[in-house]
Scaffold this motif. Sequence first.
Motif, mmCIF file in Angstrom:
data_model
loop_
_atom_site.group_PDB
_atom_site.id
_atom_site.type_symbol
_atom_site.label_atom_id
_atom_site.label_comp_id
_atom_site.label_asym_id
_atom_site.label_seq_id
_atom_site.Cartn_x
_atom_site.Cartn_y
_atom_site.Cartn_z
ATOM 1 N N ALA A 29 0.840 -1.201 0.000
ATOM 2 C CA ALA A 29 0.000 0.000 0.000
ATOM 3 C C ALA A 29 0.872 1.246 0.000
ATOM 4 C CB ALA A 29 -0.934 -0.012 1.206
ATOM 5 N N VAL A 32 2.234 1.803 -3.420
ATOM 6 C CA VAL A 32 1.241 2.390 -4.321
ATOM 7 C C VAL A 32 1.084 3.883 -4.044
ATOM 8 C CG1 VAL A 32 -1.225 2.421 -4.897
ATOM 9 C CG2 VAL A 32 -0.018 0.238 -4.711
ATOM 10 N N GLY A 61 -5.526 -1.997 2.040
ATOM 11 C CA GLY A 61 -6.300 -1.371 0.974
ATOM 12 C C GLY A 61 -7.019 -0.122 1.441
ATOM 13 N N ILE A 64 -5.109 3.104 1.050
ATOM 14 C CA ILE A 64 -5.169 3.676 -0.299
ATOM 15 C C ILE A 64 -6.506 4.380 -0.500
ATOM 16 C CG2 ILE A 64 -5.055 3.169 -2.760
ATOM 17 C CD1 ILE A 64 -3.462 0.624 -2.027
ATOM 18 N N ARG A 65 -7.589 3.690 -0.160
ATOM 19 C CA ARG A 65 -8.924 4.273 -0.309
ATOM 20 C C ARG A 65 -9.034 5.582 0.462
ATOM 21 N NH1 ARG A 65 -13.885 5.728 1.247
ATOM 22 N NH2 ARG A 65 -15.705 4.375 1.005
ATOM 23 N N ARG A 283 -8.427 -2.183 -5.999
ATOM 24 C CA ARG A 283 -8.021 -0.943 -5.336
ATOM 25 C C ARG A 283 -6.511 -0.769 -5.403
ATOM 26 N NH1 ARG A 283 -9.746 3.049 -5.697
ATOM 27 N NH2 ARG A 283 -11.709 2.817 -4.584
ATOM 28 N N PHE A 284 -5.751 -1.842 -5.234
ATOM 29 C CA PHE A 284 -4.294 -1.746 -5.319
ATOM 30 C C PHE A 284 -3.846 -1.421 -6.744
ATOM 31 C CE2 PHE A 284 -4.291 -3.760 -1.196
ATOM 32 C CZ PHE A 284 -3.075 -3.427 -0.625
ATOM 33 N N PRO A 287 -5.617 2.725 -7.859
ATOM 34 C CA PRO A 287 -5.815 3.275 -6.516
ATOM 35 C C PRO A 287 -6.707 4.502 -6.407
ATOM 36 C CG PRO A 287 -3.621 3.800 -7.340
ATOM 37 C CD PRO A 287 -4.216 2.831 -8.314
#
Length: 347
Positions: A29, A32, A61, A64-65, A283-284, A287
């Motif tokens: 994460a 990313v 995740g 990131i969100r 999501r990864f 992103p």
Amino acid sequence: MSISTDSSATLTEPELSPELPMSRYDQLADQVLDGQPVSREEALAILDAPDTHVPAILAAGFKIRNRYFGRTVQMNFLMSAKSGLCPEDCSYCSQSKVSEAPVPKHNILKRDDLMKAAAQASEQGAKTYCLVISARGPSEREMKAVEEIVPEIKQKYDLDICACLGLLNKEQADRLKECGVNRVNHNLNTSETHYAEVCTTHTYADRVQTLKHVKAAGMEMCSGGIIGMDEKSDDIVSMAMDLRELGVHSIPLNFLESIDGTPFQGKSNLTPNKCLKALAMFRFVIPDKELRISGGREIHLRSLQPLGLYVANSMFVGDYLTTKGQAPDADRQMIEDLGFEITTKVE
């Protein structure tokens, strides 16, 4: 844009494995968020991780969100403006020519019906009103109906408009942009390699070309897929990678509802944890774009539905095209219980 979708290539050993510490997802994460995209091998490792890793994957995740969307949830309202009568043979679809499922069959609805649905979308807190017809592509009559209704809806309600009209040519895409459509939905559905197992009346390349027309016209691209159609993990990752390369703005991820009367009747190999890992993998891989939990969430995520919103930031409210969804009040309660908030801001 060229899209590489060769999922038959030999893959190296995944960088992640069940033997590695769960902190590796957190490191991914951070990678990313530092601007380094996950690789195909890393995406596969997330998707194929043991179920015991799901809490760690979701926690990573969520980082990131949270960076890109905070605790907001976007609601989308789906309107079946034309039902049944489709000449395509998509095996998952109850409206296709090969389906024997009992679904409503009608041509495009009249103005009053479409305006009534727009009012309902607004009342239910939707940010986007999704206008859908069952067709290979829109007829001239259907194009004109959309061109007439979209400006009226936007004048009266604070809604974005998403049109899902099938395959589009350049002229049709330009006309949709001109009348005020914000985005067009056209799902890739699966990987290029697996596509012939799902549909034979048009190709994966046809779908990609429609998205390119949408992009060239200056509208947002909404495109995702369906999990649970006997695809391999590599097919799901290939679809995610292609969507990333195309630069889509919104990704609806569906989980197959194996509707009686369709060729995919009785096909189901999904578990809640498998669905959650698929959402997290998207999501990864992508992103900073809207990731929507779509059809089949009630059936396949079941009591774990709320966990999906730790990586997804969007969902449909109300019913789907030919199947029932969770009650809007239940969706709002779920979002409130998570400490999230519904956003209706139209940018």
